[in-house]
Every structure is written in C-alpha cells, then in structure tokens.
Design an enzyme around this catalytic site. Structure first.
Site, mmCIF file in Angstrom:
data_model
loop_
_atom_site.group_PDB
_atom_site.id
_atom_site.type_symbol
_atom_site.label_atom_id
_atom_site.label_comp_id
_atom_site.label_asym_id
_atom_site.label_seq_id
_atom_site.Cartn_x
_atom_site.Cartn_y
_atom_site.Cartn_z
ATOM 1 N N GLY A 107 1.063 -1.234 0.049
ATOM 2 C CA GLY A 107 -0.084 0.333 -0.418
ATOM 3 C C GLY A 107 0.496 1.759 -0.113
ATOM 4 O O GLY A 107 0.116 2.304 -0.735
ATOM 5 N N ARG A 108 2.058 1.482 0.111
ATOM 6 C CA ARG A 108 3.424 2.430 0.838
ATOM 7 C C ARG A 108 4.205 1.884 0.038
ATOM 8 O O ARG A 108 5.267 2.698 0.571
ATOM 9 C CB ARG A 108 2.641 3.140 1.434
ATOM 10 C CG ARG A 108 3.325 2.332 2.991
ATOM 11 C CD ARG A 108 3.016 3.250 4.097
ATOM 12 N NE ARG A 108 3.135 2.711 5.770
ATOM 13 C CZ ARG A 108 3.114 3.099 6.308
ATOM 14 N NH1 ARG A 108 3.288 4.255 6.587
ATOM 15 N NH2 ARG A 108 3.085 2.254 7.819
ATOM 16 N N ASP A 143 -3.294 6.865 1.835
ATOM 17 C CA ASP A 143 -2.151 7.786 0.827
ATOM 18 C C ASP A 143 -0.928 7.558 0.340
ATOM 19 O O ASP A 143 -0.424 8.072 -0.399
ATOM 20 C CB ASP A 143 -2.631 9.420 1.395
ATOM 21 C CG ASP A 143 -0.953 9.139 2.811
ATOM 22 O OD1 ASP A 143 -0.556 8.224 2.680
ATOM 23 O OD2 ASP A 143 -0.960 10.065 3.526
ATOM 24 N N GLY A 144 -0.256 6.161 0.966
ATOM 25 C CA GLY A 144 0.835 5.780 -0.146
ATOM 26 C C GLY A 144 1.762 6.015 0.920
ATOM 27 O O GLY A 144 3.176 5.907 0.331
ATOM 28 N N ARG A 194 14.813 0.667 1.939
ATOM 29 C CA ARG A 194 15.359 -0.946 2.187
ATOM 30 C C ARG A 194 15.414 -1.903 1.387
ATOM 31 O O ARG A 194 15.325 -1.879 -0.098
ATOM 32 C CB ARG A 194 13.391 -1.335 2.533
ATOM 33 C CG ARG A 194 12.796 0.040 3.800
ATOM 34 C CD ARG A 194 11.582 -1.160 4.194
ATOM 35 N NE ARG A 194 10.556 -1.673 3.469
ATOM 36 C CZ ARG A 194 9.454 -2.028 4.282
ATOM 37 N NH1 ARG A 194 9.446 -2.485 5.196
ATOM 38 N NH2 ARG A 194 8.350 -2.920 3.678
ATOM 39 N N ARG A 201 6.330 -12.572 1.327
ATOM 40 C CA ARG A 201 5.126 -12.575 2.353
ATOM 41 C C ARG A 201 5.085 -13.501 2.024
ATOM 42 O O ARG A 201 4.686 -14.412 1.396
ATOM 43 C CB ARG A 201 4.843 -11.207 2.939
ATOM 44 C CG ARG A 201 5.645 -10.162 2.975
ATOM 45 C CD ARG A 201 4.662 -8.475 2.633
ATOM 46 N NE ARG A 201 4.955 -7.554 2.283
ATOM 47 C CZ ARG A 201 5.795 -6.894 2.955
ATOM 48 N NH1 ARG A 201 5.043 -6.796 4.278
ATOM 49 N NH2 ARG A 201 6.584 -5.852 3.055
ATOM 50 N N ASP A 274 1.170 -11.332 6.569
ATOM 51 C CA ASP A 274 1.340 -10.563 5.325
ATOM 52 C C ASP A 274 2.315 -10.092 6.005
ATOM 53 O O ASP A 274 3.411 -8.586 5.178
ATOM 54 C CB ASP A 274 0.234 -9.558 4.786
ATOM 55 C CG ASP A 274 -0.939 -8.481 6.194
ATOM 56 O OD1 ASP A 274 -1.062 -9.065 6.764
ATOM 57 O OD2 ASP A 274 -0.058 -7.651 6.065
ATOM 58 N N ASN A 275 3.026 -10.073 7.947
ATOM 59 C CA ASN A 275 4.196 -8.732 7.508
ATOM 60 C C ASN A 275 5.409 -9.955 8.161
ATOM 61 O O ASN A 275 5.801 -9.965 9.502
ATOM 62 C CB ASN A 275 3.703 -8.197 9.053
ATOM 63 C CG ASN A 275 2.784 -7.247 8.410
ATOM 64 O OD1 ASN A 275 2.919 -6.801 7.802
ATOM 65 N ND2 ASN A 275 2.510 -6.839 9.995
ATOM 66 N N ASP A 284 8.897 -5.011 8.410
ATOM 67 C CA ASP A 284 7.995 -3.891 8.911
ATOM 68 C C ASP A 284 7.735 -3.792 9.802
ATOM 69 O O ASP A 284 7.071 -3.838 11.475
ATOM 70 C CB ASP A 284 6.721 -4.973 8.386
ATOM 71 C CG ASP A 284 6.255 -4.537 6.670
ATOM 72 O OD1 ASP A 284 6.415 -4.264 6.188
ATOM 73 O OD2 ASP A 284 5.051 -6.107 6.191
#
Length: 513
Positions: A107-108, A143-144, A194, A201, A274-275, A284
């Site tokens: 998402g971001r 908002d990303g 990163r 994941r 998902d993490n 994350d």
C-alpha cells in the site's frame, strides 16, 4: 486506481560516481502481471537526508559520497529512477489479528528491482524498496505515504537488529520532506529505502491459494525455491517433496528468528501473516518495542485490543502463521501429513534455538542440564518486580566479569535492581555454582558479546523524532552509531543505555505509527 505520471522525473543516465558494472534487474517483474502492478512514482518536494547507513550502503556498493549527490537524494526520495529500475507494487493477502483480511498488497511500498553491485564493490544482489513513495493500487483508504516518526523508527530498528545478529530487512536511508501528511494530526512525509534479498511474505502465497490460482501459486513457489532454497529440490526428506521441504525450511528459519526476538526482548507488535518474511527476516517495523520493564504479557501495539501479539505469545503466533502458510502450500504439497510433518519441526527447532540463545546470555558455551529452570527462575523474579530487561542482562555480564577477576569481590549493580534481595541472592548463588565449571573469562566474554548495552527503546526513538522535527538529525546519527555497536562500551553515548525516564511509559505506538 493507478497513480499517473504527473511530476515523475525520469533520468536516462546513472548518477555521477556509479561504479561500472552496477546493474538493475527485476526478476519479480518477470513473474507476470498477476503478481504486481506497475507504479508511476509520485515525487515529494525538496527532499533532504535524515539519516543513512554506511553498513547498508556497503551491501550494494554505493559510492561513499552518494549523500552529497542531489541525483542520489532524488532517487532515494522516489523522485527519479535510475536506468533499468522497474517500479512496481506487489499484491498479497493475509490474516490480520487472526482474521482473514482478503486482498492487501504494497500500500505504500514500491519495489524498484534488484541491485547487483559490481565486483569488489558490494555483497550480493539486494532488492531495493521505497516505503512511503506514494499511492499504489493497494493503498486502499491510505495515502501511500510514510510519516517522519515511523520512518526514523524503522530505519534505526532495521540497522539495530542487524547489528544484534537478528535476521532482518535493512534500511539504507531516510529521506525527509516538508510534504504534508495527515494522520491524527498534520505531519511531514519521509521515504525509507529498504534492502532485502526478497520482500516476499507468507501473504503472497495465501493470496494465490485463497483464490485457487494454483498455477500462479506454483510459479511463485518455484521462483522462491530456485532463488533462495535450491536445496529443497534435492533434499530426500519428507519423501523428497520439494514444496514440503520448502515449508520446513521456512519453518526452521522462522523459529530461529523468533527465538532471537525473545532472547533480546523484542516485541514485533503486528505479526500478521502479511508481515512475515518467507526468508525468515524481521520485516515491517511498525508498533515494535524493546522491553523496558520485563513483563511477559506486555503489548506494545495499542491497536492490539485483545493482546494477540503480547510478548510471550509471539512464538505461538509464529507457529499459527506458519500453519496458514502450510494451508496455502497444501495444493502444491498435495499431502496433509507431509504438510503437518514440515510444520512440526517448529516444536523442536524453536525450543532448541531458545535454549541456545539463553545459554549464551548466561555465559554457557552450550546448553546445560537444568539451564532452562535456571533461566525461567530469574525471569520470574524479573517479571514480579518489572526489572529492566536489557539492563539486568548487561549488569549480570559485568558482575560475572568482576567475579572472574576477583572471586571475593561483591558488587551490587545486579542486586540493586531487585527489592527481593533474598530471592536474587539465592539465584545468584545457584548461578555462581554453575560458573565454577566454566574456564575463567569465557563466560563474561560470551555474555558481553551477547547481552547488548544499547537497544532502541521507545524513548530513544522519541528523542530522535522530536529533534528531527526541527531538522536536527544529530540524534538519529548518534543513535545509529550506538546501535551499530550494541555490545561495545561507548562512553560518549552512555546516556542511551540508562534506565528509561518516567515519561517513557506514556509513549503510545499503533499500527499507523
């Protein structure tokens, strides 16, 4: 909806100082359109360097003067793309707080591709991902963007975990901007660069399995096995089933990683599927925390209303997440018993890894009979009195050093942490009897190289954040220096190893932090 290209600044040549042979590729993009969406970057205004890691920089052979280059600053702010990069965001699904959340995705975060350093200029290929670079098709209601405070925390913790020897994604830099971002109140934007061999994941596999997209599931599994787990092809265990062997390998890596978390007192805070990294990396950094006062039930994420991710629950949550991964891989393994057998290794590997970690914290070169009881007993004493976790282990290490140098010497630094002097004295006596069987000097050497003096406590992060809001990034740099050498005595940075101030208990960290 895909963001448009408005404001995107393409560059046709690499920045000055790029070493010959430095190449961009994107093997994930080769998987096809089912796995990602291409992204047009959204620039931020007038980016500036908040912090950068020389250690991470060496992984990719980045020129030492890169941070003086406006072109490099534009790249790591997401404003320019080097030739060969293919910006994309990946799709995945997952379980969040134990509930199926459906389709999620980056998402971001934007994956630029893999950067392979030229010979003699770096380590191995690393994926480069920008976090906070703007809207993606998976931003949902967001908002990303990433805010400065969370970006500083992720940057510092990624590098701190690496220096502690805990598998983790890395953070090359934080680029700030005065671009406004709105959370509970107006804040400013930041972008974290990163690094990792892969950002895949558990949730990537869950996505395709849940939607019965088995060809894509197989394609993804084959991609990961061939790149990162090639031994699973030839391993004769689990009936030679490559996918079962893959699940077992991920299970073992995850078990060892979580054992290291527990040993150092690290709370992840949001262990959704998902993490969870398919490579057994810590990934994350959101509402994380290193324990101050030792409380096995500590919840570091104020969004975790049910306490699902409390510190003591992390090992069981990791197994639950692995079970979800096993379910996702079952269409490939095609044998429920083999799937269960692969997962069952967690129940052996985790306690073995935990015992090994605690042995080192106690100064034992190997796991000893009765060691688990000894460790459990002191942890119970600490929990009753909420003794500071990191400071206890560090003082115990120095107590052992002093005792080895002068057996008759008694120091009070350990005892002073406890009100129950009788209880801790009795435990120290039992522990001392164990130490008599260890060659002089070996226990303290091991302990001082295992029990860190410096960890990223919440209040230290807050000090860096508050200073950075005034564009004073000196605290970020000082903390990075401390955390890159967490086992060393650094007199100039001694205050970073102090007990937390009273106001630290009021710091609240949530999933949006």
């Amino acid at each position: 909806m895909l963001p448009d290209n408005k404001g995107m600044h393409d560059i046709s040549t690499e920045p000055a100082g790029l070493a010959p042979g430095w190449q961009w590729t994107n093997s994930f993009a080769a998987l096809g359109a089912d796995f990602y969406s291409p992204i047009a970057m959204q620039p931020v205004a007038q980016p500036y360097v908040v912090g950068h890691s020389a250690s991470a920089q060496r992984l990719i052979g980045l020129p030492t003067d890169a941070w003086q280059s406006g072109a490099w600053q534009q790249i790591f702010a997401g404003n320019q793309m080097p030739t060969g990069a293919q910006p994309l965001s990946t799709v995945y699904s997952g379980h969040q707080f134990g509930v199926w959340a459906g389709q999620l995705g980056d998402g971001r975060a934007v994956l630029l591709g893999e950067l392979t350093p030229p010979p003699g200029h770096g380590d191995t290929a690393q994926e480069i991902q920008l976090k906070g670079a703007g809207l993606t098709p998976y931003s949902r209601m967001g908002d990303g963007r990433a805010v400065l405070r969370s970006s500083i925390r992720e940057f510092l913790c990624s590098e701190a975990m690496n220096a502690l020897g805990i598998p983790t994604t890395r953070a090359l830099s934080v680029m700030g901007s005065d671009h406004p971002v709105y959370r509970e109140q107006p804040e400013t934007a930041a972008v974290v660069t990163r690094l990792a061999p892969s950002f895949i994941r558990f949730g990537h596999f869950e996505h395709f399995s849940h939607h019965d997209l088995h060809p894509q599931l197989r394609q993804l599994a084959d991609y990961v096995i061939d790149r990162f787990y090639p031994g699973c092809r030839s391993d004769t265990g689990l009936n030679g089933n490559a996918y079962a062997n893959f699940l077992q390998a991920v299970t073992e890596r995850t078990a060892k990683m979580v054992a290291q978390w527990q040993a150092v007192g690290f709370c992840h805070g949001v262990m959704n599927t998902d993490n969870m990294s398919i490579l057994g990396l810590t990934i994350d950094y959101g509402p994380f925390q290193f324990l101050d006062a030792f409380d096995p039930g500590h919840i570091c994420n104020h969004s975790d209303n049910q306490g699902r991710y409390a510190f003591y629950k992390q090992p069981n949550v990791a197994y639950w997440n692995l079970y979800c991964l096993g379910q996702a891989l079952l269409p490939l393994i095609e044998d429920q018993e083999l799937t269960i057998a692969a997962l069952e290794t967690y129940k052996t590997i985790y306690p073995q890894a935990q015992d090994a970690c605690m042995a080192a914290k106690l100064g034992f070169a190997g796991v000893q009979d009765g060691q688990r009881e000894l460790a459990d007993d002191v942890l119970r004493l600490m929990a009753v009195e909420r003794v500071d976790y990191s400071i206890f282990w560090r003082r115990l290490s120095h107590w052992v050093r002093a005792r080895e140098n002068n057996p008759s010497q008694q120091i009070h630094s350990v005892r002073d942490l406890f009100v129950d002097r009788v209880g801790i004295d009795a435990w120290l006596l039992r522990y001392s009897e164990r130490l008599t069987h260890i060659p002089r000097g070996l226990a303290a050497d091991l302990m001082l190289a295992t029990n860190p003096k410096y960890v990223l406590r919440n209040h230290l992060g807050e000090l860096a954040i508050q200073a950075a809001k005034t564009k004073d990034f000196s605290v970020v740099a000082q903390l990075l220096q401390a955390f890159e050498h967490p086992f060393d005595e650094q007199p100039a940075l001694e205050s970073f190893a102090d007990l937390p101030p009273d106001w630290a208990s009021g710091i609240s960290i949530s999933c949006s932090s």
